[in-house]
Scaffold this motif. Sequence first.
Motif, PDB file in Angstrom:
ATOM      1  N   VAL A   1      66.971  20.970  38.803  1.00 11.87           N
ATOM      2  CA  VAL A   1      68.390  21.028  38.439  1.00 11.87           C
ATOM      3  C   VAL A   1      68.831  22.485  38.282  1.00 11.87           C
ATOM      4  O   VAL A   1      69.886  22.886  38.788  1.00 11.87           O
ATOM      5  N   ALA A   2      68.020  23.294  37.595  1.00 14.43           N
ATOM      6  CA  ALA A   2      68.367  24.710  37.410  1.00 14.43           C
ATOM      7  C   ALA A   2      68.478  25.424  38.758  1.00 14.43           C
ATOM      8  O   ALA A   2      69.398  26.229  38.964  1.00 14.43           O
ATOM      9  N   ASP A   3      67.585  25.108  39.694  1.00 15.96           N
ATOM     10  CA  ASP A   3      67.664  25.703  41.031  1.00 15.96           C
ATOM     11  C   ASP A   3      68.980  25.359  41.712  1.00 15.96           C
ATOM     12  O   ASP A   3      69.589  26.208  42.376  1.00 15.96           O
ATOM     13  N   GLN A   4      69.438  24.120  41.566  1.00 16.53           N
ATOM     14  CA  GLN A   4      70.703  23.703  42.173  1.00 16.53           C
ATOM     15  C   GLN A   4      71.897  24.349  41.474  1.00 16.53           C
ATOM     16  O   GLN A   4      72.862  24.769  42.117  1.00 16.53           O
ATOM     17  N   LEU A   5      71.835  24.439  40.141  1.00 14.24           N
ATOM     18  CA  LEU A   5      72.925  25.076  39.394  1.00 14.24           C
ATOM     19  C   LEU A   5      73.049  26.554  39.759  1.00 14.24           C
ATOM     20  O   LEU A   5      74.158  27.085  39.822  1.00 14.24           O
ATOM     21  N   GLU A   6      71.924  27.215  40.021  1.00 14.05           N
ATOM     22  CA  GLU A   6      71.955  28.631  40.403  1.00 14.05           C
ATOM     23  C   GLU A   6      72.714  28.857  41.708  1.00 14.05           C
ATOM     24  O   GLU A   6      73.203  29.956  41.955  1.00 14.05           O
TER      25      GLU A   6
END
Length: 154
Positions: free
Chosen positions: A86-91
Amino acid sequence: MDKNLEIDKTDLKILSLLLQDAKMPYTAIGEKIFVSGGTVHVRMAKMEQMGIVKGSQLIIDPIKLGWDISAFIGIYLDKSSLYDEVADQLEKIPEVVSINYTTGMYSIFAKIVCRDTSHLREVLHDKVQKVQGIQRTETFISLEERTVRPIPLL
């Protein structure tokens, strides 16, 4: 402070001066702390190599450029094990300016900056809510950011 990091009071003075004015020349720093500009340069290179200094950045006032809305998003994940994905996508969402993995109610607390409420709605609806693994979100609009400061080093 980690005792394995070999920094001393001179290093802390250098960092403290640069936190006040990141554009201060090394020669001026050297004059203030009674070392040469070359010494400041060598010590900064050492602290970069150690990972203490991670670079520098230009700080702008987004409001003066027409980005009037700052908001915080509390993010509930389907499973906490999805954090990295999720953090990778939010970045990848340019309006997301910080991502924090947290304890408490939310798995992630993120900050976003938008031009206006319409842009905020677009980012939330068309970008953030479409990230796989996000169960739901809660959004908090910031009315004012009063204080942003570095940690006190000395």
